[in-house]
Design an enzyme around this catalytic site. Sequence first.
Site, PDB file in Angstrom:
ATOM      1  N   LEU A 184      76.447  49.577   6.784  1.00  0.00           N
ATOM      2  CA  LEU A 184      76.667  50.980   7.117  1.00  0.00           C
ATOM      3  C   LEU A 184      76.518  51.100   8.632  1.00  0.00           C
ATOM      4  O   LEU A 184      75.636  50.455   9.217  1.00  0.00           O
ATOM      5  CB  LEU A 184      75.637  51.879   6.423  1.00  0.00           C
ATOM      6  CG  LEU A 184      75.690  51.946   4.887  1.00  0.00           C
ATOM      7  CD1 LEU A 184      74.513  52.763   4.352  1.00  0.00           C
ATOM      8  CD2 LEU A 184      76.994  52.549   4.419  1.00  0.00           C
ATOM      9  N   ASP A 185      77.396  51.918   9.252  1.00  0.00           N
ATOM     10  CA  ASP A 185      77.262  52.050  10.701  1.00  0.00           C
ATOM     11  C   ASP A 185      75.945  52.744  11.040  1.00  0.00           C
ATOM     12  O   ASP A 185      75.268  53.301  10.174  1.00  0.00           O
ATOM     13  CB  ASP A 185      78.464  52.789  11.288  1.00  0.00           C
ATOM     14  CG  ASP A 185      78.600  54.198  10.754  1.00  0.00           C
ATOM     15  OD1 ASP A 185      77.742  55.033  11.067  1.00  0.00           O
ATOM     16  OD2 ASP A 185      79.563  54.455   9.996  1.00  0.00           O
ATOM     17  N   VAL A 186      75.585  52.726  12.305  1.00  0.00           N
ATOM     18  CA  VAL A 186      74.254  53.153  12.727  1.00  0.00           C
ATOM     19  C   VAL A 186      73.956  54.588  12.299  1.00  0.00           C
ATOM     20  O   VAL A 186      72.864  54.894  11.822  1.00  0.00           O
ATOM     21  CB  VAL A 186      74.107  53.006  14.262  1.00  0.00           C
ATOM     22  CG1 VAL A 186      72.752  53.526  14.721  1.00  0.00           C
ATOM     23  CG2 VAL A 186      74.283  51.559  14.677  1.00  0.00           C
TER      24      VAL A 186
END
Length: 341
Positions: free
Chosen positions: A205-207
Amino acid sequence: MAQSRNNSSRGGGKPGGGARGPQGRGKGSKAGPKGGFKSGPKSGPGKPKASAGKKGPQKPRAFGGVDKYERRASAIKEHGPHRRRRPKNPPVDRLEAHDENGVRLQKLMAQAGVASRRVCEEMILDGRVEVDGQIVNELGVRVDPALQSVHVDGMRIQTDEKLVYYAFNKPAGVVSTMEDPDGRRCVSDFLDVRKHERVFHVGRLDVETEGLLLLTNDGELTNRLTHPSYEVPKTYLVQVHGPVEKGIGKQMREGIKLEDGIAKVDSFKLIDSKPGHVLIEVVLHTGRNRIVRRMFDSVGHPVERLARTQVGPIAIGDQRQGVVRKLSHTEVGTLLASVGM
């Protein structure tokens, strides 16, 4: 002499009467109850004589007056029916699934959390258990938990104790890696080394995206969950600036052209709406980088907040952010079944 005649005359009129001694009657007299001799069985008035062919009085029976079937019914009512007996010498050597150096199948099932050992035995006898695709309905079969697969009612159970599965509710701002050279918070910061040794994340998952991230050391499962051919659905909650024009959902279901190809969602559902903000649920099975954000950017509704709530059959539910929990045996079974394992 006179004294002796008097004594003899007392028994005089009776034949055989002699001098009565201190212990009994004289010689030739009949033996009475106080004599020292027994003259055979003697029945009193009103009592029939015992015949030679009949037995004497017997001891009372332990269950006198209670029929044996009544005793059996009473025992079943109190203790329940008897369970099915195990075969003494089950012919299991002829089965391909049998491994003489392995673990008994019912024990392995009980350790995996299927049910108690007794219930597992009944499941085996009822033909509900498969080992390597072969139905096993005989007790005594042994299997190798590291090499053989066991299915109960069509669902695989995890028998290898070395494999572990966790669900992590990732907060926003956490990097989906085990280590970060820039010193940012990452997944390993939320793991207890003693409990979560040698696990890695499934996908990323992106930040700024929060929500469900699966952790495991099962390489085969990780490969299938991330491979596009298995089309594992993923559910997201997307908050965007509203209102959202009609036709956006249809457009995203039919497909949107991006720089790396066409992307589309499996479902688009409006969940909530308030002034200036709209909450939408989307389901898609593609795993391309930042795919949800790019799709909403392309239709003119940049994402304000994004959270993944479900991967395949595993949902985040009410799990708090930053918490790592172990998946139940049922969850692991459904997860493995969703990718054909």
